[in-house]
Design a protein around this motif. Structure first.
Motif, PDB file in Angstrom:
ATOM      1  N   THR A  35     -33.665 -29.673  30.134  1.00  0.00           N
ATOM      2  CA  THR A  35     -32.958 -30.465  31.133  1.00  0.00           C
ATOM      3  C   THR A  35     -33.884 -30.866  32.276  1.00  0.00           C
ATOM      4  OG1 THR A  35     -32.327 -28.461  32.329  1.00  0.00           O
ATOM      5  CG2 THR A  35     -30.767 -29.264  30.685  1.00  0.00           C
ATOM      6  N   TYR A  37     -33.365 -31.609  36.397  1.00  0.00           N
ATOM      7  CA  TYR A  37     -32.497 -31.524  37.561  1.00  0.00           C
ATOM      8  C   TYR A  37     -33.206 -32.193  38.735  1.00  0.00           C
ATOM      9  CZ  TYR A  37     -29.220 -28.070  35.612  1.00  0.00           C
ATOM     10  OH  TYR A  37     -28.252 -27.429  34.865  1.00  0.00           O
ATOM     11  N   GLU A  46     -28.667 -31.034  41.162  1.00  0.00           N
ATOM     12  CA  GLU A  46     -27.767 -31.639  40.193  1.00  0.00           C
ATOM     13  C   GLU A  46     -28.492 -31.936  38.890  1.00  0.00           C
ATOM     14  OE1 GLU A  46     -26.228 -35.452  41.395  1.00  0.00           O
ATOM     15  OE2 GLU A  46     -28.209 -36.313  41.719  1.00  0.00           O
ATOM     16  N   LEU A  47     -27.727 -31.857  37.811  1.00  0.00           N
ATOM     17  CA  LEU A  47     -28.260 -32.177  36.491  1.00  0.00           C
ATOM     18  C   LEU A  47     -28.465 -33.675  36.366  1.00  0.00           C
ATOM     19  CD1 LEU A  47     -28.931 -31.225  33.568  1.00  0.00           C
ATOM     20  CD2 LEU A  47     -26.504 -31.583  33.046  1.00  0.00           C
ATOM     21  N   VAL A  48     -29.639 -34.054  35.934  1.00  0.00           N
ATOM     22  CA  VAL A  48     -29.966 -35.471  35.756  1.00  0.00           C
ATOM     23  C   VAL A  48     -29.846 -35.871  34.287  1.00  0.00           C
ATOM     24  CG1 VAL A  48     -31.792 -37.205  35.930  1.00  0.00           C
ATOM     25  CG2 VAL A  48     -31.499 -35.491  37.742  1.00  0.00           C
ATOM     26  N   ARG A  59     -28.095 -36.661  27.103  1.00  0.00           N
ATOM     27  CA  ARG A  59     -26.970 -36.907  27.992  1.00  0.00           C
ATOM     28  C   ARG A  59     -27.506 -37.148  29.401  1.00  0.00           C
ATOM     29  NH1 ARG A  59     -24.473 -32.060  25.908  1.00  0.00           N
ATOM     30  NH2 ARG A  59     -24.607 -31.175  27.998  1.00  0.00           N
ATOM     31  N   TYR A  60     -26.781 -37.955  30.167  1.00  0.00           N
ATOM     32  CA  TYR A  60     -27.253 -38.354  31.485  1.00  0.00           C
ATOM     33  C   TYR A  60     -26.153 -38.256  32.523  1.00  0.00           C
ATOM     34  CZ  TYR A  60     -31.032 -40.364  28.701  1.00  0.00           C
ATOM     35  OH  TYR A  60     -32.076 -40.538  27.830  1.00  0.00           O
ATOM     36  N   ASN A  61     -26.570 -37.958  33.724  1.00  0.00           N
ATOM     37  CA  ASN A  61     -25.723 -38.093  34.900  1.00  0.00           C
ATOM     38  C   ASN A  61     -25.328 -39.575  35.003  1.00  0.00           C
ATOM     39  OD1 ASN A  61     -25.055 -38.617  37.703  1.00  0.00           O
ATOM     40  ND2 ASN A  61     -25.921 -36.621  38.190  1.00  0.00           N
ATOM     41  N   ASP A  62     -24.088 -39.841  35.343  1.00  0.00           N
ATOM     42  CA  ASP A  62     -23.640 -41.237  35.438  1.00  0.00           C
ATOM     43  C   ASP A  62     -24.489 -42.052  36.398  1.00  0.00           C
ATOM     44  OD1 ASP A  62     -20.026 -40.660  35.080  1.00  0.00           O
ATOM     45  OD2 ASP A  62     -21.630 -40.864  33.600  1.00  0.00           O
ATOM     46  N   LYS A  65     -27.601 -43.158  34.301  1.00  0.00           N
ATOM     47  CA  LYS A  65     -27.417 -43.699  32.950  1.00  0.00           C
ATOM     48  C   LYS A  65     -27.887 -45.149  32.914  1.00  0.00           C
ATOM     49  CE  LYS A  65     -23.762 -42.046  31.168  1.00  0.00           C
ATOM     50  NZ  LYS A  65     -22.347 -41.762  30.816  1.00  0.00           N
ATOM     51  N   ASP A  90     -32.375 -42.073  44.517  1.00  0.00           N
ATOM     52  CA  ASP A  90     -33.048 -41.225  43.527  1.00  0.00           C
ATOM     53  C   ASP A  90     -34.087 -40.313  44.175  1.00  0.00           C
ATOM     54  OD1 ASP A  90     -33.047 -44.076  41.374  1.00  0.00           O
ATOM     55  OD2 ASP A  90     -31.716 -42.337  41.234  1.00  0.00           O
TER      56      ASP A  90
END
Length: 114
Positions: A35, A37, A46-48, A59-62, A65, A90
């Motif tokens: 992952t 973060y 937060e998970l990125v 999978r991506y953070n909205d 994305k 960002d």
């Protein structure tokens, strides 16, 4: 000894691109989902993005994305994050982590500013 070392951060203008890398050692990299973060000043980490052991199921953070792409090289033990169309929001310190572990790198700073 598990080591994760991020690199590739820097200062970039809005709309620019960066590629982050995380070199892993001391564990069976190919056996772990990985992952990215991030943590901005005054905010929670937060998970990125997340990627499966074989590079599947990204999978991506909205919020990232369609702009960020996570990938991995299980021969070189490297996790990457391609970041395009960067925005000021960002701006953060970015960390890699083995999923469901407490293995963290020291992080690399990304600053998006004109």
């Amino acid at each position: 000894q598990v080591q994760l070392m991020e690199s590739g951060g820097g200062l970039v203008q809005p709309g620019g691109s960066l590629t982050l890398s995380c070199l892993a050692s001391g564990f069976s990299f190919k056996s772990y989902a990985m992952t990215w973060y991030r943590q901005a000043p005054g905010k929670d980490r937060e998970l990125v993005a997340r990627i499966g052991e074989t590079g599947d199921r990204p999978r991506y953070n909205d919020a990232v994305k369609d702009r960020f792409t996570i990938s991995r090289d299980n021969v070189k033990n490297v996790l990457s994050l391609q970041m395009n169309n960067l925005k000021p929001e960002d701006t953060a310190k970015y960390y890699c982590r083995g999923e469901y572990t407490e293995w963290w790198g020291p992080g690399t700073q990304v600053t998006v500013s004109s």
